[in-house]
Scaffold this motif. Structure first.
Motif: not given
Length: 175
Positions: A33-35, A43-45, A58-63
């Motif tokens: 469950v991502n933002d 994005e995550a796996d 994954g990669q946490v984005s602040l966008e």
């Protein structure tokens, strides 16, 4: 010597494994469950690696007001009154994470404890009494986790910065 062996075996019997990962583990009940549920872009796996460990990466984005990623595992409600803590056997990437749990799926809040990873294999012990109630980033004015029922566990990363992450998990146990 027999007495010592018996004591060690009794101590092991008191532990309860919520999830032990191996190459044959069924992980379809683990859900990322991502933002993006709130408009974010993280994005995550979650998958098994060649050793059979669960890997949340994954990669946490602040966008777009984003900033978190999580993976959760739901199960039939368990009576956990005879346990006092969670034991996480994992290898992090040196970043901070949260371990979260729910005592009732009808509750919006989770009980949370932050932990720091060291970048190597470690056992992290989280006392039930240290897990505080939280909802959408806010700490709630309620008692900490009473250690009665458990029906969901989760890992979350939300360090207020855009970053890649990787958390390798061997097991989650109660003691």
């Amino acid at each position: 010597m027999k007495t010592l062996t018996l004591i060690i075996c009794m101590m092991m019997v008191n532990d309860f494994t919520l999830f032990y990962f191996n190459k044959e583990s069924e992980i379809s009940n683990w859900t990322v469950v991502n933002d993006v549920v709130m408009g974010g872009r993280s994005e995550a796996d979650f998958a098994l690696n060649s050793e059979g460990n669960g890997v949340f990466s994954g990669q946490v984005s602040l966008e777009n007001n984003g900033g978190f990623s999580s993976v959760r595992y739901r199960f039939e409600s368990l009576d956990v009154t005879k346990y006092k803590k969670v034991i996480l056997k994992l290898k992090g990437d040196g970043k901070a994470y949260q371990f979260r749990l729910k005592s009732d799926l009808n509750h919006a809040h989770s009980f949370v404890k932050d932990f720091q990873t060291a970048g190597e294999w470690e056992s992290i012990e989280i006392n039930f009494e240290d897990m505080y109630p939280r909802f959408r980033g806010r700490i709630l004015n309620m008692p900490n986790y009473p250690g009665e029922n458990m029906c969901e566990i989760a890992f979350l990363i939300a360090n207020k910065r855009a970053e890649a992450f990787r958390l390798e998990i061997e097991s989650i146990s109660l003691k």
